[in-house]
Design a protein around this motif. Structure first.
Motif, PDB file in Angstrom:
ATOM      1  N   THR A  43       0.830  -1.210   0.000  1.00 34.10           N
ATOM      2  CA  THR A  43       0.000   0.000   0.000  1.00 34.10           C
ATOM      3  C   THR A  43       0.858   1.251   0.000  1.00 34.10           C
ATOM      4  O   THR A  43       0.590   2.206  -0.746  1.00 34.10           O
ATOM      5  CB  THR A  43      -0.933   0.001   1.226  1.00 34.10           C
ATOM      6  OG1 THR A  43      -1.792  -1.143   1.173  1.00 34.10           O
ATOM      7  CG2 THR A  43      -1.781   1.264   1.262  1.00 34.10           C
ATOM      8  N   ALA A  44       1.899   1.256   0.820  1.00 35.73           N
ATOM      9  CA  ALA A  44       2.761   2.436   0.908  1.00 35.73           C
ATOM     10  C   ALA A  44       3.569   2.645  -0.365  1.00 35.73           C
ATOM     11  O   ALA A  44       3.575   3.749  -0.938  1.00 35.73           O
ATOM     12  CB  ALA A  44       3.693   2.314   2.111  1.00 35.73           C
ATOM     13  N   GLN A  45       4.238   1.582  -0.826  1.00 38.04           N
ATOM     14  CA  GLN A  45       5.189   1.722  -1.927  1.00 38.04           C
ATOM     15  C   GLN A  45       4.518   1.762  -3.298  1.00 38.04           C
ATOM     16  O   GLN A  45       4.984   2.477  -4.195  1.00 38.04           O
ATOM     17  CB  GLN A  45       6.191   0.551  -1.895  1.00 38.04           C
ATOM     18  CG  GLN A  45       7.045   0.481  -0.631  1.00 38.04           C
ATOM     19  CD  GLN A  45       8.090   1.583  -0.571  1.00 38.04           C
ATOM     20  OE1 GLN A  45       8.199   2.415  -1.476  1.00 38.04           O
ATOM     21  NE2 GLN A  45       8.872   1.609   0.508  1.00 38.04           N
ATOM     22  N   GLN A  46       3.443   0.991  -3.473  1.00 31.20           N
ATOM     23  CA  GLN A  46       2.850   0.856  -4.800  1.00 31.20           C
ATOM     24  C   GLN A  46       1.552   1.640  -4.999  1.00 31.20           C
ATOM     25  O   GLN A  46       1.084   1.781  -6.123  1.00 31.20           O
ATOM     26  CB  GLN A  46       2.583  -0.627  -5.100  1.00 31.20           C
ATOM     27  CG  GLN A  46       3.812  -1.508  -4.994  1.00 31.20           C
ATOM     28  CD  GLN A  46       4.942  -1.052  -5.914  1.00 31.20           C
ATOM     29  OE1 GLN A  46       4.690  -0.661  -7.051  1.00 31.20           O
ATOM     30  NE2 GLN A  46       6.170  -1.096  -5.428  1.00 31.20           N
ATOM     31  N   ILE A  47       0.986   2.139  -3.916  1.00 30.68           N
ATOM     32  CA  ILE A  47      -0.263   2.913  -4.028  1.00 30.68           C
ATOM     33  C   ILE A  47      -0.029   4.372  -3.623  1.00 30.68           C
ATOM     34  O   ILE A  47      -0.235   5.289  -4.420  1.00 30.68           O
ATOM     35  CB  ILE A  47      -1.381   2.300  -3.160  1.00 30.68           C
ATOM     36  CG1 ILE A  47      -1.601   0.826  -3.515  1.00 30.68           C
ATOM     37  CG2 ILE A  47      -2.669   3.103  -3.319  1.00 30.68           C
ATOM     38  CD1 ILE A  47      -2.054   0.575  -4.926  1.00 30.68           C
ATOM     39  N   ILE A  48       0.451   4.584  -2.400  1.00 26.37           N
ATOM     40  CA  ILE A  48       0.530   5.945  -1.874  1.00 26.37           C
ATOM     41  C   ILE A  48       1.666   6.747  -2.493  1.00 26.37           C
ATOM     42  O   ILE A  48       1.451   7.884  -2.959  1.00 26.37           O
ATOM     43  CB  ILE A  48       0.656   5.909  -0.336  1.00 26.37           C
ATOM     44  CG1 ILE A  48      -0.610   5.302   0.275  1.00 26.37           C
ATOM     45  CG2 ILE A  48       0.887   7.309   0.213  1.00 26.37           C
ATOM     46  CD1 ILE A  48      -0.570   5.142   1.778  1.00 26.37           C
TER      47      ILE A  48
END
Length: 378
Positions: A43-48
């Motif tokens: 979620t952090a690396q690939q979305i946000i």
């Protein structure tokens, strides 16, 4: 060993909680990341981080367009920078629902976009700067009111019937252009700062690592529940902000067209409110589903405390909201006074409420408290 565990874990999803707990212990014993950590990292690396990177890119183009426009202000140049403002606002609407992390530090959210602006402070502060003698640079703006530092101030300078007139830039007055360029450069600066704070640099790690690695040594997220609470908070509050702030106040919460407030719409000057609502919901759904990787929806499907029926309700909620968006087009500012359009907007408000209600049940199922959230526009 890895293949065996993957097959066993898939079977365990159909079994009861004690069996799932056993397999969780086996996975931990093998030294692999927990499902929580896998989901949080993705979620952090690939979305946000990509959402923030998109904002930085669009902000850079906006600053360049401002410089080009001010060199030779004309109709075509104004149209180009207006369109780039829309693109930058779309990128901002993608970031807007993420209500944790560096954006909440140092008032950066408000510095990027001062909204809601109930008393039209932006107009007053922008005009005061134009007629004043204060230095107008991206650095000096940091000492000014947040109402003149971000995208709402740029909207005023580009779209307002008085403050955004082309003639204002063609009359030889330097300060409107000086301010426009200073604000857009500051937006680019802050956007770049946020990307670096999330992604890190060669010297230190970023907030993405803090978020995705909860533990006793992590002051911000001492355990998985703390990190999950931040993510759930973005979903629940993000849906609430779209329902209440972006739509509800303007349409009198769907109770009737006799007390509409079109000037409370986001981006009413540019008449771009509908597109921004759509962009925020798209971002929320992306945050929930996780794109092509192991996202929150995948993680929740494996949790025995979360009923399949609730996840189906959330799926139907997003689908219903997106379907309702297809029935609307054009300017909400103009549509508010039309009976048919008002009913469609009231239905969108109800669908957003149903989606918010379903999302708000997720933390309850996992016994997670969201706590107080200040991202309410007050």
């Amino acid at each position: 060993m890895s293949k065996l565990l993957n097959n066993s874990t898939a079977k365990a999803r159909r079994l009861n909680w004690p069996v799932l707990a056993v397999f969780s212990l086996l996975l931990a014993a093998c030294g692999g990341p927990s499902n929580e950590q896998k989901m949080l990292t993705h979620t952090a690396q690939q979305i946000i981080v990509p959402l923030y990177s998109a904002l930085q890119t669009e902000a850079g183009v906006l600053a360049a367009e401002a410089e080009a426009f001010c060199e030779a202000p004309d109709v075509e140049g104004l149209a180009r920078i207006q369109q780039q403002w829309r693109m930058t606002m779309q990128a901002w609407a993608g970031v807007q629902p993420i209500d944790f992390g560096p954006l909440e530090d140092g008032n950066l959210r408000w510095k990027l976009h001062f909204w809601p602006d109930r008393r039209d402070i932006t107009r007053k502060k922008v005009e005061a700067l134009i007629v004043g003698t204060d230095e107008l640079t991206s650095q000096s703006l940091g000492e000014q009111s947040v109402s003149v530092q971000g995208l709402a101030a740029v909207e005023y300078l580009l779209f307002d019937k008085q403050g955004g007139q082309l003639e204002r830039y063609q009359q030889g007055q330097s300060r409107p252009c000086d301010l426009l360029q200073a604000i857009t450069r500051r937006i680019e600066l802050v956007s770049g700062m946020l990307v670096e704070r999330w992604a890190g640099n060669g010297q230190q790690s970023g907030f993405a690592d803090v978020f995705s690695k909860p533990g006793p040594d992590n002051e911000r997220y001492p355990d998985d529940k703390a990190a999950l609470a931040a993510l759930f908070g973005s979903l629940v509050v993000g849906a609430e902000v779209v329902k209440r702030n972006k739509l509800g106040i303007a349409i009198n919460n769907g109770k009737g067209a006799d007390k509409i407030k079109p000037y409370r719409l986001e981006a009413w000057r540019s008449q771009y409110s509908l597109a921004l609502m759509k962009a925020s919901i798209t971002s929320l759904e992306h945050l929930y589903r996780g794109g092509d990787g192991y996202g929150l929806a995948d993680y929740l499907a494996e949790q025995p405390q979360v009923e399949a029926g609730l996840l189906s309700d959330i799926d139907r909620g997003f689908a219903a909201v997106n379907k309702q968006f297809t029935k609307l087009s054009g300017s909400l500012f103009e549509q508010l006074g039309e009976p048919h359009s008002y009913e469609e907007l009231a239905e969108l408000y109800r669908q957003l409420g149903a989606l918010e209600k379903s999302l708000s049940q997720l933390p309850e199922r996992l016994q997670i408290s969201l706590g107080f959230n200040s991202n309410d526009g007050d």
